[in-house]
Design an enzyme around this catalytic site. Structure first.
Site, PDB file in Angstrom:
ATOM      1  CB  THR A  89    -100.961  -6.206 -93.618  1.00  0.00           C
ATOM      2  OG1 THR A  89     -99.845  -5.927 -92.783  1.00  0.00           O
ATOM      3  CG2 THR A  89    -100.501  -6.863 -94.885  1.00  0.00           C
ATOM      4  CG  HIS A 121     -98.445  -8.605 -84.598  1.00  0.00           C
ATOM      5  ND1 HIS A 121     -99.385  -8.543 -85.604  1.00  0.00           N
ATOM      6  CD2 HIS A 121     -98.563  -9.846 -84.045  1.00  0.00           C
ATOM      7  CE1 HIS A 121    -100.040  -9.698 -85.663  1.00  0.00           C
ATOM      8  NE2 HIS A 121     -99.561 -10.502 -84.731  1.00  0.00           N
ATOM      9  CB  SER A 139    -102.765 -11.571 -89.802  1.00  0.00           C
ATOM     10  OG  SER A 139    -101.868 -10.878 -88.952  1.00  0.00           O
ATOM     11  CB  CYS A 188    -104.753  -6.110 -89.688  1.00  0.00           C
ATOM     12  SG  CYS A 188    -103.419  -6.816 -90.666  1.00  0.00           S
ATOM     13  CB  CYS A 196     -97.174  -3.905 -88.003  1.00  0.00           C
ATOM     14  SG  CYS A 196     -97.632  -5.605 -87.595  1.00  0.00           S
TER      15      CYS A 196
HETATM   16  N1  DGL Z   1    -100.839  -7.030 -87.525  1.00  0.00           N
HETATM   17  C1  DGL Z   1    -100.672  -6.876 -88.932  1.00  0.00           C
HETATM   18  C2  DGL Z   1    -100.571  -5.399 -89.310  1.00  0.00           C
HETATM   19  O1  DGL Z   1    -101.015  -4.522 -88.578  1.00  0.00           O
HETATM   20  C3  DGL Z   1     -99.600  -7.646 -89.672  1.00  0.00           C
HETATM   21  C4  DGL Z   1     -99.049  -8.936 -89.202  1.00  0.00           C
HETATM   22  C5  DGL Z   1     -98.876  -9.930 -90.347  1.00  0.00           C
HETATM   23  O2  DGL Z   1     -97.934  -9.798 -91.153  1.00  0.00           O
HETATM   24  O3  DGL Z   1     -99.715 -10.815 -90.437  1.00  0.00           O
HETATM   25  O4  DGL Z   1    -100.073  -5.066 -90.354  1.00  0.00           O
END
Ligand code: DGL
Length: 266
Positions: free
Chosen positions: A79, A189, A15, A77, A187
């Site tokens: 998600t 991030h 994302s 990612c 996540c």
């Molecule tokens: N980097 C994303 C993950 O690994 C999520 C960040 C978002 O909520 O867009 O889940």
């Protein structure tokens, strides 16, 4: 044996810029590959969006990257994996490597029997996550902590900002209080903030992210498809958001300036 596609890049997407934590591990393990990174900044955060939106967007991006000449796809990612990995695998002819929160390794590492998982609301609410816990951590106590706002704050304010500190105070402290001795960064991030997360946990707490496991998996998949190597370590970063704004964030997180191209899956 070389194939006609082994000089094409591996596409990595998220994302936003969380997937760069995965890309770092991929480039370390596979320095001979070229990578094309796509940050879907225009639609970030995915973590608070409907599953159907993420699924459709994920399939559109995967198809666009295949048309752009990717030889393999890495869904960097959690998600997106939870919502869209099955659909992307079903509709793509390319090798697809996805990632999920490291609940399985956490269950084998914990001594206290308590695992903490930091992830987006969408990941933790997914059927895929429910199955992951049921299959691998049914004997553990799993403290799940949704972290709304954290990925955006890391990108927009920086991992050491007061905004991130406030969020981490709320999200991490209950895991320490609950006795978790392994905390899963579910996540992509969150590894950018791993120092700030560690500071809020007892010293012996293990933090787990999945970058290296994804890199090993990608190497295996490329080798078995005879697609390994053939690049020159080139890196292209692209985004559906404002290239100038994204470039400034990339420089802060990555530690050096990299050009950012506009790209939109079509
Ligand atoms: N980097 C994303 C993950 O690994 C999520 C960040 C978002 O909520 O867009 O889940």
């Amino acid at each position: 044996m070389a194939t006609p596609f082994d000089h094409h890049p591996v596409a990595v997407f998220d994302s936003g810029l969380g997937g760069l934590t995965v890309l770092r591990a991929l480039r370390q393990r596979l320095p001979g590959e070229d990578f094309f990174y796509f940050a879907d900044t225009r639609f970030m955060p995915y973590g608070d969006r409907a599953e159907s939106f993420i699924r459709e967007r994920g399939e559109l991006i995967a198809a666009g990257l295949a048309r752009r000449g990717a030889k393999a796809l890495v869904i960097a990612c959690n998600t997106l994996t939870a919502a869209a990995a099955e659909g992307i695998r079903a509709s793509s002819a390319l090798p697809v490597v996805a990632l999920e929160p490291g609940v399985k390794p956490a269950a084998s590492l914990t001594r206290s029997g308590v695992i903490g998982v930091l992830a987006t609301t969408r990941t933790l609410a997914s059927e895929r996550f429910r199955r992951l816990v049921e299959d691998y951590a049914s004997r553990c106590r799993v403290l799940v902590q949704p972290c709304p706002g954290l990925a955006e704050a890391i990108e927009q304010e920086g991992a050491d900002s007061p905004a991130v500190a406030r969020l981490l105070d709320n999200f991490v402290t209950p895991l320490a209080a609950g006795g978790a001795d392994v905390v899963v960064l579910g996540c992509t991030h969150y590894p950018w903030a791993s120092a700030a997360i560690s500071r809020r946990l007892p010293a012996a707490t293990v933090l787990l992210d999945t970058g290296e496991a994804v890199a090993r998996q990608l190497e295996k998949r490329l080798a078995s498809a005879s697609l390994l190597g053939g690049g020159q370590g080139r890196l292209t970063i692209s985004s559906s958001g404002s290239p100038a704004a994204v470039a400034a964030t990339v420089e802060r997180l990555w530690g050096s300036a990299l050009p950012v191209e506009p790209w939109e899956p079509a």
